[in-house]
Structures are given as structure tokens and as C-alpha cells.
Design a protein around this motif. Structure first.
Motif, mmCIF file in Angstrom:
data_model
loop_
_atom_site.group_PDB
_atom_site.id
_atom_site.type_symbol
_atom_site.label_atom_id
_atom_site.label_comp_id
_atom_site.label_asym_id
_atom_site.label_seq_id
_atom_site.Cartn_x
_atom_site.Cartn_y
_atom_site.Cartn_z
ATOM 1 N N ALA A 134 0.833 -1.209 0.000
ATOM 2 C CA ALA A 134 0.000 0.000 0.000
ATOM 3 C C ALA A 134 0.864 1.254 0.000
ATOM 4 C CB ALA A 134 -0.929 -0.007 1.212
ATOM 5 N N ASP A 135 1.916 1.283 0.819
ATOM 6 C CA ASP A 135 2.790 2.451 0.881
ATOM 7 C C ASP A 135 3.497 2.694 -0.449
ATOM 8 O OD1 ASP A 135 2.233 3.178 3.485
ATOM 9 O OD2 ASP A 135 3.888 2.027 4.348
ATOM 10 N N THR A 136 3.985 1.618 -1.076
ATOM 11 C CA THR A 136 4.711 1.759 -2.345
ATOM 12 C C THR A 136 3.811 2.366 -3.412
ATOM 13 O OG1 THR A 136 6.137 -0.127 -1.827
ATOM 14 C CG2 THR A 136 5.977 0.515 -4.138
ATOM 15 N N ILE A 137 2.583 1.886 -3.498
ATOM 16 C CA ILE A 137 1.650 2.412 -4.508
ATOM 17 C C ILE A 137 1.250 3.839 -4.176
ATOM 18 C CG2 ILE A 137 -0.631 2.110 -5.545
ATOM 19 C CD1 ILE A 137 -0.260 -0.930 -5.042
ATOM 20 N N ALA A 138 0.954 4.108 -2.899
ATOM 21 C CA ALA A 138 0.515 5.444 -2.494
ATOM 22 C C ALA A 138 1.610 6.488 -2.697
ATOM 23 C CB ALA A 138 0.072 5.421 -1.034
ATOM 24 N N GLU A 139 2.851 6.110 -2.456
ATOM 25 C CA GLU A 139 3.956 7.066 -2.525
ATOM 26 C C GLU A 139 4.515 7.271 -3.933
ATOM 27 O OE1 GLU A 139 6.855 5.652 0.250
ATOM 28 O OE2 GLU A 139 5.479 5.771 1.959
ATOM 29 N N HIS A 140 4.326 6.286 -4.817
ATOM 30 C CA HIS A 140 4.985 6.362 -6.116
ATOM 31 C C HIS A 140 4.013 6.365 -7.294
ATOM 32 C CE1 HIS A 140 8.976 5.849 -4.336
ATOM 33 N NE2 HIS A 140 8.396 4.998 -3.519
ATOM 34 N N LEU A 141 2.727 6.391 -6.998
ATOM 35 C CA LEU A 141 1.723 6.458 -8.055
ATOM 36 C C LEU A 141 0.759 7.589 -7.703
ATOM 37 C CD1 LEU A 141 0.901 4.959 -10.656
ATOM 38 C CD2 LEU A 141 -0.623 3.562 -9.270
ATOM 39 N N ASP A 142 0.287 8.271 -8.711
ATOM 40 C CA ASP A 142 -0.649 9.381 -8.492
ATOM 41 C C ASP A 142 -2.017 8.791 -8.143
ATOM 42 O OD1 ASP A 142 -1.938 11.832 -8.522
ATOM 43 O OD2 ASP A 142 -2.222 11.805 -10.693
ATOM 44 N N ALA A 143 -2.155 8.344 -6.893
ATOM 45 C CA ALA A 143 -3.374 7.674 -6.467
ATOM 46 C C ALA A 143 -4.042 8.454 -5.338
ATOM 47 C CB ALA A 143 -3.069 6.251 -5.997
ATOM 48 N N ARG A 144 -5.359 8.609 -5.456
ATOM 49 C CA ARG A 144 -6.110 9.312 -4.407
ATOM 50 C C ARG A 144 -6.500 8.372 -3.274
ATOM 51 N NH1 ARG A 144 -10.843 11.420 -7.802
ATOM 52 N NH2 ARG A 144 -10.186 9.766 -9.233
ATOM 53 N N GLY A 145 -6.405 7.092 -3.522
ATOM 54 C CA GLY A 145 -6.710 6.096 -2.497
ATOM 55 C C GLY A 145 -6.125 4.759 -2.897
ATOM 56 N N VAL A 146 -5.718 3.960 -1.905
ATOM 57 C CA VAL A 146 -5.152 2.636 -2.156
ATOM 58 C C VAL A 146 -5.731 1.660 -1.137
ATOM 59 C CG1 VAL A 146 -3.056 1.225 -2.270
ATOM 60 C CG2 VAL A 146 -2.986 3.626 -3.002
ATOM 61 N N LEU A 147 -6.085 0.475 -1.619
ATOM 62 C CA LEU A 147 -6.571 -0.588 -0.747
ATOM 63 C C LEU A 147 -5.872 -1.890 -1.128
ATOM 64 C CD1 LEU A 147 -8.634 -1.563 1.434
ATOM 65 C CD2 LEU A 147 -10.180 -2.096 -0.471
ATOM 66 N N VAL A 148 -5.311 -2.580 -0.133
ATOM 67 C CA VAL A 148 -4.660 -3.871 -0.353
ATOM 68 C C VAL A 148 -5.275 -4.884 0.617
ATOM 69 C CG1 VAL A 148 -2.499 -5.167 -0.322
ATOM 70 C CG2 VAL A 148 -2.510 -2.775 -1.068
ATOM 71 N N VAL A 149 -5.884 -5.912 0.061
ATOM 72 C CA VAL A 149 -6.454 -6.993 0.867
ATOM 73 C C VAL A 149 -5.668 -8.257 0.552
ATOM 74 C CG1 VAL A 149 -8.505 -8.373 1.357
ATOM 75 C CG2 VAL A 149 -8.738 -5.925 0.832
ATOM 76 N N MET A 150 -5.202 -8.928 1.594
ATOM 77 C CA MET A 150 -4.414 -10.145 1.409
ATOM 78 C C MET A 150 -5.036 -11.280 2.209
ATOM 79 S SD MET A 150 -0.518 -8.711 1.395
ATOM 80 C CE MET A 150 -0.053 -9.897 0.134
ATOM 81 N N ASP A 151 -5.100 -12.461 1.578
ATOM 82 C CA ASP A 151 -5.623 -13.658 2.231
ATOM 83 C C ASP A 151 -4.635 -14.780 1.996
ATOM 84 O OD1 ASP A 151 -7.273 -15.412 3.558
ATOM 85 O OD2 ASP A 151 -8.635 -15.726 1.877
ATOM 86 N N ALA A 152 -4.098 -15.354 3.058
ATOM 87 C CA ALA A 152 -3.030 -16.348 2.897
ATOM 88 C C ALA A 152 -3.119 -17.436 3.957
ATOM 89 C CB ALA A 152 -1.661 -15.671 2.975
ATOM 90 N N THR A 153 -2.607 -18.598 3.604
ATOM 91 C CA THR A 153 -2.427 -19.682 4.566
ATOM 92 C C THR A 153 -0.956 -19.747 4.929
ATOM 93 O OG1 THR A 153 -2.197 -21.278 2.753
ATOM 94 C CG2 THR A 153 -4.382 -21.024 3.720
#
Length: 203
Positions: A134-153
């Protein structure tokens, strides 16, 4: 810098000896070399810059409505990833789902996949991995909002301790407009809806 394969081989031999095994017996003779190749792949992201894939953006102002910013999110679901838990060096794997609300620039979808792959190819914990994406996308892309959902075993849950093979871990990281739970409700619903891999399924 790259993974020191020779050192990994040497340490793998030492590890096998430490558990009482003979690293020169036929079944284990090639194990140190195999481990060196495996670790070279699993930890290739340690010295990579996760922001590099986001360097090449595309301006949406060249489209049919140059004065209008995109009104909805770009949502990429079902990105398969695998990583290694830094606590026990056991694998964890699942799906990452990324949404961002573009400003004037968008990026190729493959770049988002690459960000996940680079950050996952390090000793990790899932909670931090989602935040780093989320930080990488928010800081290096012109994005007004970022959401990252992860599901893992996680191997440390399914193979040791409580040994819960059906348990999965769900984490959410949000920036900008999607830091508001109400604003991200629609995206959470879309991520969980079929068809295709969802945040709620490891199928």
C-alpha cells in the motif's frame, strides 16, 4: 547484491549435520545446492526496489474526457503470491487484491503484480507485506486512495503448533480515500464476489 549461494550450501550442510543427518548420503547429497537455488528465488526481492515497476505511468488526460479524473477504482483481484515467514522461515501463500483510485496517471496492471512479487520475495510477515504494498503504490503512483487486501495460509499455522489446515489470515491496508471504512465497502464487496479468486477463497 544477490543471495550468496555458496554460503547457503555450506550452511545447509551444517544444518543437516546439526540435526544428526549425514549430508553425504545419497538422498541429501544435492540438498545444499537445491536449497541455494530455492533461497535465491525466494529471497530475490531483498535487494530490489519495489517502486521501480511503477516508474512508467500513462496519462489519462489523453483520453476522450481529458478534464475528468477517473471516477472509480482500478481493482486487480486474485494476484497469487508466496512468501516466507520471518519467524520460522516457513512459507505462506495466497492471493493479494489491489485497488487504487487514480489521479491523472495510471499504471500497467502488470506493474502492480511486480510490486507484490518483489515485496513478497523477502523474509516477511503478512501484516507488514500488505502495508508495504500500500505504501509503495501510495507514494509512487498518483493515487487518491489505495486498498490492499491479502488472504493467505501460513505454514506456521497449518504444519506446526495448532495445525489448523483450513485457517487463513486476512489483512487489510488502506491509504488516502480508502482509509475510510465506508469508502472501501464497495471494493471489499467486489473483492469477495465471484467469479474468480476472491479474498475469501484459496481455491
Amino acid at each position: 547484491m544477490a543471495v550468496d549461494k555458496r554460503r547457503v550450501e555450506r550452511l545447509t550442510r551444517e544444518l543437516l549435520e546439526a540435526i544428526g543427518e549425514d549430508p553425504d548420503r545419497p538422498g541429501l547429497r544435492q540438498t545444499p545446492a537445491r536449497m541455494a537455488e530455492l533461497y535465491s528465488e525466494y529471497f530475490s526481492g531483498v535487494h530490489e526496489d519495489p517502486a521501480a515497476p511503477l516508474a512508467h505511468t500513462i496519462s489519462v488526460s489523453r483520453g476522450p474526457a481529458p478534464e475528468t479524473l477517473p471516477s472509480g477504482a482500478v481493482l486487480l483481484r486474485g494476484i497469487r503470491f508466496r512468501s516466507v515467514c520471518e519467524h520460522h522461515l516457513l512459507p505462506f501463500a495466497g492471493h493479494a487484491h489491489i485497488a487504487y483510485l487514480p489521479g491523472e496517471q495510471v499504471v500497467g496492471l502488470g506493474a502492480l503484480v511486480k510490486v507484490v512479487e518483489i515485496l513478497a520475495a523477502r523474509p516477511q510477515v503478512q501484516e507488514r507485506l500488505g502495508e508495504q504494498i500500500a505504501d509503495t503504490i501510495a507514494e509512487h503512483l498518483d493515487a487518491r486512495g489505495v486498498l490492499v487486501v491479502m488472504d493467505a495460509t501460513h505454514g506456521c499455522v497449518t504444519m506446526r503448533g495448532g495445525r489448523q489446515p483450513e485457517a487463513s489470515t486476512l489483512t487489510i491496508a488502506a491509504r488516502g480515500a480508502y482509509a475510510d471504512p465506508v469508502a472501501r465497502t464497495e471494493l471489499i464487496t467486489l473483492i469477495g464476489a465471484g467469479p474468480g479468486p476472491s479474498a475469501w477463497s484459496q481455491e
